[in-house]
Design an enzyme around this catalytic site. Structure first.
Site, PDB file in Angstrom:
ATOM      1  N   CYS A 107       0.799  -1.218   0.000  1.00 32.71           N
ATOM      2  CA  CYS A 107       0.000   0.000   0.000  1.00 32.71           C
ATOM      3  C   CYS A 107       0.837   1.275   0.000  1.00 32.71           C
ATOM      4  O   CYS A 107       0.289   2.348  -0.123  1.00 32.71           O
ATOM      5  CB  CYS A 107      -0.925   0.016   1.218  1.00 32.71           C
ATOM      6  SG  CYS A 107      -0.002   0.081   2.761  1.00 32.71           S
ATOM      7  N   CYS A 119      -0.947  -5.209   7.202  1.00 36.49           N
ATOM      8  CA  CYS A 119      -0.669  -3.918   7.843  1.00 36.49           C
ATOM      9  C   CYS A 119       0.056  -4.121   9.177  1.00 36.49           C
ATOM     10  O   CYS A 119       0.874  -3.299   9.581  1.00 36.49           O
ATOM     11  CB  CYS A 119      -1.964  -3.150   8.086  1.00 36.49           C
ATOM     12  SG  CYS A 119      -3.009  -3.027   6.631  1.00 36.49           S
TER      13      CYS A 119
HETATM   14 FE1  FES Z   1      -1.295   0.482   4.406  1.00 38.44          FE
HETATM   15 FE2  FES Z   1      -2.763  -0.730   6.251  1.00 38.44          FE
HETATM   16  S1  FES Z   1      -3.349  -0.229   4.222  1.00 38.44           S
HETATM   17  S2  FES Z   1      -0.732  -0.050   6.407  1.00 38.44           S
END
Ligand code: FES
Length: 124
Positions: free
Chosen positions: A33, A102
């Site tokens: 992400c 995450c």
């Molecule tokens: Fe990036 Fe959770 S979506 S750390």
């Protein structure tokens, strides 16, 4: 979607913040992400005396890293290095599977800090 414990830690994390003169700093980016996690350590007698973190991560990243900090504070560097993600998820009383990646930000950043400390790299 999130457990009560996860939301509690997200809203009021105990370990978020900068640290003056840390003994070690770890930093990791999440390739999934693009979020970033920084972990600061104070180390005494091979134990984690204090720990803080800063992140651009999501709810799960903040809550799980806050949980991780509580679990590793006072532990030896070896014990902290071996901390598993499952222990963190258990501490949060669950985490949606899509959000488990995450929680890896915190443990990877912690290991990066310990590696750098052992290599004698302590710049902030
Ligand atoms: Fe990036 Fe959770 S979506 S750390």
């Amino acid at each position: 979607m999130y457990s009560t414990e996860t939301l509690k830690r997200f809203k009021n994390p105990e370990f978020v913040g900068d640290m003056e003169n840390p003994d070690a700093v770890g930093e990791i980016g999440n390739f999934k992400c693009g979020d970033v996690m920084k972990v600061y350590l104070k180390i005494k007698d091979d134990r984690i005396e204090d720990i803080k973190f800063e992140t651009y991560g999501c709810v799960a990243a903040i809550a799980s890293t806050d949980m991780m900090c509580e679990l590793v504070k006072g532990k030896t560097l070896d014990e902290a290095y071996e901390m598993s993600n499952q222990e963190i998820v258990n501490g949060l009383k669950d985490l949606p599977p899509v959000k488990v990646h995450c929680s890896i930000l915190g443990t990877r950043s912690l290991r990066d800090a310990i590696d750098k400390y052992r290599e004698g790299i302590s710049e902030k």
